[in-house]
Design an enzyme around this catalytic site. Structure first.
Site, mmCIF file in Angstrom:
data_model
loop_
_atom_site.group_PDB
_atom_site.id
_atom_site.type_symbol
_atom_site.label_atom_id
_atom_site.label_comp_id
_atom_site.label_asym_id
_atom_site.label_seq_id
_atom_site.Cartn_x
_atom_site.Cartn_y
_atom_site.Cartn_z
ATOM 1 N N SER A 269 21.160 -28.122 -21.954
ATOM 2 C CA SER A 269 21.550 -27.220 -20.858
ATOM 3 C C SER A 269 22.973 -26.737 -21.089
ATOM 4 O O SER A 269 23.820 -27.485 -21.573
ATOM 5 C CB SER A 269 21.480 -27.943 -19.511
ATOM 6 O OG SER A 269 22.531 -28.884 -19.393
ATOM 7 N N ASP A 270 23.218 -25.469 -20.749
ATOM 8 C CA ASP A 270 24.621 -25.067 -20.664
ATOM 9 C C ASP A 270 25.252 -25.946 -19.580
ATOM 10 O O ASP A 270 24.557 -26.534 -18.756
ATOM 11 C CB ASP A 270 24.748 -23.572 -20.329
ATOM 12 C CG ASP A 270 26.108 -23.009 -20.773
ATOM 13 O OD1 ASP A 270 27.050 -23.814 -20.968
ATOM 14 O OD2 ASP A 270 26.233 -21.785 -20.916
ATOM 15 N N TRP A 271 26.553 -26.062 -19.605
ATOM 16 C CA TRP A 271 27.249 -27.052 -18.763
ATOM 17 C C TRP A 271 27.056 -26.738 -17.275
ATOM 18 O O TRP A 271 27.629 -25.795 -16.752
ATOM 19 C CB TRP A 271 28.719 -27.097 -19.163
ATOM 20 C CG TRP A 271 29.014 -28.114 -20.227
ATOM 21 C CD1 TRP A 271 29.986 -29.085 -20.154
ATOM 22 C CD2 TRP A 271 28.372 -28.311 -21.494
ATOM 23 N NE1 TRP A 271 29.943 -29.868 -21.297
ATOM 24 C CE2 TRP A 271 28.979 -29.418 -22.124
ATOM 25 C CE3 TRP A 271 27.303 -27.692 -22.139
ATOM 26 C CZ2 TRP A 271 28.573 -29.903 -23.378
ATOM 27 C CZ3 TRP A 271 26.891 -28.170 -23.382
ATOM 28 C CH2 TRP A 271 27.526 -29.251 -23.989
ATOM 29 N N GLY A 272 26.209 -27.517 -16.643
ATOM 30 C CA GLY A 272 25.927 -27.298 -15.226
ATOM 31 C C GLY A 272 24.773 -26.355 -14.960
ATOM 32 O O GLY A 272 24.535 -25.973 -13.826
#
Ligand SMILES: *[C@@H]1O[C@H](CO)[C@@H](O)[C@H](O)[C@H]1NC(C)=O
Ligand SMILES: *[C@@H]1O[C@H](CO)[C@@H](O)[C@H](O)[C@H]1NC(C)=O
Ligand SMILES: *[C@@H]1O[C@H](CO)[C@@H](O)[C@H](O)[C@H]1NC(C)=O
Ligand SMILES: *[C@@H]1O[C@H](CO)[C@@H](O)[C@H](O)[C@H]1NC(C)=O
Ligand SMILES: *[C@@H]1O[C@H](CO)[C@@H](O)[C@H](O)[C@H]1NC(C)=O
Ligand SMILES: *[C@@H]1O[C@H](CO)[C@@H](O)[C@H](O)[C@H]1NC(C)=O
Ligand SMILES: *[C@@H]1O[C@H](CO)[C@@H](O)[C@H](O)[C@H]1NC(C)=O
Ligand SMILES: *[C@@H]1O[C@H](CO)[C@@H](O)[C@H](O)[C@H]1NC(C)=O
Ligand SMILES: *[C@@H]1O[C@H](CO)[C@@H](O)[C@H](O)[C@H]1NC(C)=O
Ligand SMILES: *[C@@H]1O[C@H](CO)[C@@H](O)[C@H](O)[C@H]1NC(C)=O
Ligand SMILES: *[C@@H]1O[C@H](CO)[C@@H](O)[C@H](O)[C@H]1NC(C)=O
Ligand SMILES: *[C@@H]1O[C@H](CO)[C@@H](O)[C@H](O)[C@H]1NC(C)=O
Length: 848
Positions: A269-272
């Site tokens: 996942s991209d961060w968050g």
């Protein structure tokens, strides 16, 4: 230890615009495919090793490898849990696509957009290799790059420069070469941001509604090349696609990436960008980053929450096993030899510091300051020079320079940044020369050679009188400096970046296509007094410079992009002819923003809480729009001059008649049932809790159950009953018509035609031509031209070389949405070869 302000400036966490969890429409008709031996022998061998490793793991050890330990919790931008029992440390993930962010003694490479401009497979590969060596040398497992999303739908796109080009073919080649280079050095590459993250405004909430044809022919295309090249990981993006967040999106992750493209690695996942426990697990996510940010009691969507979901049967064991198999298969595919220790911390610059930064715990030597730069300055300088695009060279006497009597250097963009090259955090300013954009896709400069410094050195060597003026707003000083010089070189810039930083109200994406810091007025002022004005541009993409194209006193224009640490040296090499300019523009220079057509950036939304976008232009972005609408560009895609001239002749087309038919022959059959690796003991919940006396770091994400809260419903939003049965189904899946192997149906890569052309250097200097092959797919729904081949051809004066291009089935196909397959339509097809899409020299039809 991690104040809110530090979260805001890191570029990774997205806090403001995320839609509340549970408001998603749960999907599903596309269950998650599992890894298999569907790929090259490197994947098979890795799969066998991974199966052996994963079979030994307990439930919580498996979960540990899927989940980050939290933002700033550990030694890297993202770090997963570990398997101490087997002596396996957690994965270390680091930004970014042009070098290692947040460390010292490492290189600042040219940006992706520059390496695209070289049109050189060799340099794309060498840059990847050099970056891979540096990440490996610091102990990093995963380099978070290269970038094919944004592709570059809109010219102002804040992060376009991190990627390569709005042309999917060029970007696909650059992806494959970069990934091959990085992974050859033992570091897992990460193709990002998957997918349709085409602008920074609303990136965390925008719902992009996209049709299947545009998806396949444009945005998915370079990711297919990444998968074909064996990429080990893919990062899902912040935005939504057709109503569902990318990291929870069964269509893009399960169906397109893992099934159709046969991706065997793992999705990060991209961060968050993860929003639910079950939606992400069943929708195809494999690794959650940075790991924290979810609800209590686990402060995570995965970690203990995933353990709980597996024990409750909400996430089937085969899905968890598949996540870990994908992670470990990528690891075994890429990591050969001894895995180096992590020898730095991105969070502190001091030698001694906390290993667990957010907890401020375990102080020791964290930065060993290992110098990983080797001789990479040489390839950085070469790419900087060979990516510089000579857009205009009015009189052949203008460039190359040869011991001019005097030169005047004008503009802040030529200068050493005051306070040093890293004075602005995340490179978010243009107070000196601009050599990279801003945001998380940056690196610390080990040094930065400014154009003024390099030009001064050269002037001293040549006995040229050197003058240097700063201050872009003092036009009379600029004119005074320029008017007496035999050459006036005026510099201007326009930067762009990630939207967690705004400069001058530009929230990542550029607000306009003009130069910054009074650049256009400065150029005009200099050109009004000096008849030999040379313009040098450091910009994130196109700017409106038609006035400079037509201005008689502007004798040359060079676009130098974001060339990295050797900026000034690279530029001097080109200006003085030590390097032969071979850069070709990887995007179109329009005369106005409107020229780019229906592909426009959405700055405001009528429904700001639920912004939505359709891409009405379909596949018609950049030159695909310009050529089809007959809009004349200031400089067309692929344009770039040399110090010599070339001619083209003898275009021949050879048909390979052994491969025929409108549709590719299909890989038949179906997959095996989903395998399990080891067994999970449900009976005894205690064994999935932390061992007695375990000394927890806080804050930190662990995989263990919290038995106090076990019977609440924390993990179940959306609830498992919201998903159709297929989402959990472990039975065999059919092989898709367009699938069957790594990168898609292998028959897509059959060579149908070979096109050959002779290219001759007709001038009196050696030079490098970049002949480009464009295909006309015909019919009303296709762009007039699509790039399908290019070569880097060095030629001595008078020399002729024959250049061949292979055209594959994929190159000649359109996506047929009904049949869910690639198809060679019955429309008449033709090829053109030339020096840019606006300078096609030879044509032929394809005898289909
Ligand atoms: C999970 O990883 C953490 C951090 O590396 C480690 O402390 C813990 O022991 C691991 N848990 C298991 C079950 O291995
Ligand atoms: C996504 O939405 C577009 C536009 O509404 C539609 O054409 C397309 O079929 C949808 N794709 C899927 C997989 O549902
Ligand atoms: C379990 O959750 C409860 C409620 O949130 C919390 O008070 C407790 O500290 C948690 N226990 C552990 C071991 O995290
Ligand atoms: C570390 O040094 C770099 C380069 O000088 C600087 O940009 C960065 O802000 C520093 N980071 C910290 C945490 O001090
Ligand atoms: C972090 O720990 C160090 C060493 O134990 C201590 O000196 C420092 O004050 C701590 N910092 C904070 C912000 O608590
Ligand atoms: C150019 O001028 C600026 C401002 O006076 C000065 O700081 C800088 O050192 C000069 N650069 C060179 C290469 O002389
Ligand atoms: C475009 O944006 C830049 C950067 O904010 C600004 O300096 C410039 O004045 C703007 N151009 C116009 C025409 O508004
Ligand atoms: C070009 O430069 C000369 C000075 O050499 C000046 O007189 C003339 O006006 C300039 N031309 C334009 C179009 O600005
Ligand atoms: C044209 O190209 C073909 C194929 O490369 C070659 O066989 C032939 O000799 C060339 N003809 C001329 C006139 O150069
Ligand atoms: C969990 O959800 C179910 C179904 O909504 C409900 O019946 C049950 O009471 C909930 N349990 C707890 C502990 O909240
Ligand atoms: C073109 O295809 C042929 C046959 O597949 C292959 O042998 C050759 O290496 C290819 N040439 C290029 C330039 O890719
Ligand atoms: C080749 O085709 C293009 C597009 O139709 C046209 O612009 C160009 O003039 C043609 N060139 C030749 C040599 O016929």
């Amino acid at each position: 230890m991690a104040p809110l302000s530090s979260l805001l400036v890191t570029g990774c966490l997205l806090i403001s615009t995320v839609t509340a969890a549970g408001t998603e429409t749960p999907f599903l008709s596309f269950p998650s495919p599992w890894t298999s031996m569907k790929g090259d022998t490197l994947w098979w061998e890795a799969y066998i090793k991974a199966a052996d490793f994963v079979s030994q793991l307990t439930l919580t050890e498996k979960v540990n490898l899927t989940t980050g330990t939290g933002w700033e919790a550990d030694r890297c931008i993202g770090t997963t849990g570990s398997v101490p029992r087997l002596g396996f440390r957690g994965f270390c993930l680091m930004d970014g696509p042009l070098g290692i962010r947040y460390t010292d003694k490492a290189s600042a490479f040219p940006a992706g957009i520059n390496v695209a401009a070289t049109f050189s497979r060799r340099l794309m590969r060498e840059r990847g290799e050099a970056m891979g060596e540096e990440f490996r040398g610091k102990g990093v497992d995963v380099q978070l790059g290269p970038v094919a999303g944004p592709l570059g739908r809109v010219p102002q796109g804040g992060r376009n420069w991190e990627g390569f080009s709005p042309d999917p073919y060029l970007t696909g080649v650059a992806m494959a070469e970069t990934i091959g280079g990085i992974q050859s050095r033992g570091v897992i590459a990460c193709a990002k941001h998957y997918i349709l993250n085409e602008q920074e405004h609303f990136r965390g909430s925008v719902d992009v509604r996209i049709d299947d044809k545009t998806m396949h022919e444009l945005y998915l295309w370079p990711f297919a090349d990444a998968v074909k090249a064996g990429v080990g990981s893919v990062m899902c993006s912040y935005n939504k696609i057709n109503g569902t967040f990318a990291c929870e999106n069964e269509w893009v992750q399960n169906y397109l990436l893992k099934n159709e493209l046969g991706f065997q690695g793992f999705v990060i996942s991209d961060w968050g960008a993860q929003h639910t426990t079950l939606g992400s697990a069943l929708g195809g996510l494999d690794m959650a980053m940075p790991g924290d940010g979810g609800p209590q009691p686990y402060r995570a969507w995965w970690g203990g929450a995933l353990t709980e979901a597996v024990l409750k049967g909400d996430v089937p064991q085969w899905r968890l096993d598949d996540m870990v198999m994908r992670i470990m298969a990528a690891y075994f595919r890429v990591n050969t030899g001894t895995r180096p220790e992590i020898n730095f911390s991105p969070w502190v610059n001091t030698t001694v510091g906390p290993v667990y930064y957010s907890a401020n715990a375990s102080w020791q030597v964290v930065n060993e300051h290992v110098d990983v730069q080797a001789n990479h300055a040489a390839v950085i300088r070469e790419i900087g020079a060979k990516s510089t695009v000579l857009l205009k060279n009015l009189r052949s006497s203008a460039l190359p320079l040869s011991k001019p009597a005097s030169i005047a250097i004008i503009g802040n963009d030529a200068q050493d940044p005051p306070g040093g090259p890293n004075a602005c955090k995340e490179r978010a300013c243009i107070t000196g020369t601009v050599a990279m954009g801003y945001g998380s896709g940056t690196a610390e400069f080990p040094y930065l050679i400014s154009p003024a410094t390099a030009l001064k050195l050269r002037a001293e060597k040549d006995g040229t009188v050197f003058s240097n003026t700063t201050g872009n707003w003092d036009l009379s000083a600029a004119k005074a400096a320029a008017s007496n010089a035999s050459v006036a070189i005026v510099f201007a810039a326009a930067t762009a970046g990630e939207n967690f930083i705004s400069i001058d109200n530009n929230a990542g994406d550029r607000n306009n296509l003009t130069l910054w810091d009074n650049g256009d007025a400065l150029i005009a002022a200099v050109a009004s007094v000096n008849p030999n004005t040379i313009v040098v541009l450091h910009t994130a993409g196109p700017v409106l410079i038609d006035y400079a194209r037509t201005h008689p006193n502007i004798t040359a224009i060079l676009w130098a992009g974001f060339p990295g640490q050797e900026s000034g040296n690279s530029l001097v090499d080109v200006l003085y002819g030590d390097a032969t300019p071979q850069g070709r523009t990887p995007f179109t220079w329009g005369k106005s923003l409107q020229d780019y057509g229906d592909a426009q950036l959405m700055f405001t939304s009528p429904t700001p809480r639920t912004p939505s976008q359709s891409f009405p232009e379909g596949v018609f972005i950049d030159y695909r729009w310009f050529t089809s609408r007959n809009i004349s560009a200031t400089y067309p895609f692929g344009h770039g001059l040399s110090y010599t001239t070339f001619s083209y002749s003898n275009l021949t087309v050879t048909k390979n008649s052994s491969v025929a038919g409108r549709f590719p022959p299909q890989v038949e059959g179906q997959t095996a049932d989903a395998p399990l690796f080891g067994s999970i003991h449900l009976e005894d919940l205690e064994q999935h809790t932390a061992p007695e006396g375990f000394n927890r770091i806080s804050p930190y994400v662990y995989p263990w159950l919290n038995l106090t809260t076990f019977n609440s419903n924390v993990t179940a939003s959306p609830a498992v009953t919201d998903f159709p049965k297929e989402a959990q189904d472990p039975s065999a899946q059919p092989i898709l018509a367009a699938g069957g192997w790594q990168g898609g149906n292998p028959a897509l890569f059959d060579v149908l035609f070979t096109v050959t052309v002779d290219v001759k250097n007709t001038g009196d200097r050696k030079g490098v031509e970049i002949p480009q092959l464009y295909v006309q797919l015909g019919g009303n729904n296709n762009p007039h031209f699509v790039l399908r081949g290019f070569e880097e051809v060095p030629l001595q004066p008078g020399e002729t070389k024959s250049v061949s291009f292979n055209l594959t089935r994929r190159d000649l196909s359109n996506w047929n949405t009904d049949k869910q397959n690639w198809e060679i339509t019955s429309d008449k097809k033709a090829v053109s070869v030339g020096a840019s899409v606006g300078d096609l020299r030879l044509n032929a039809t394809l005898p289909l």
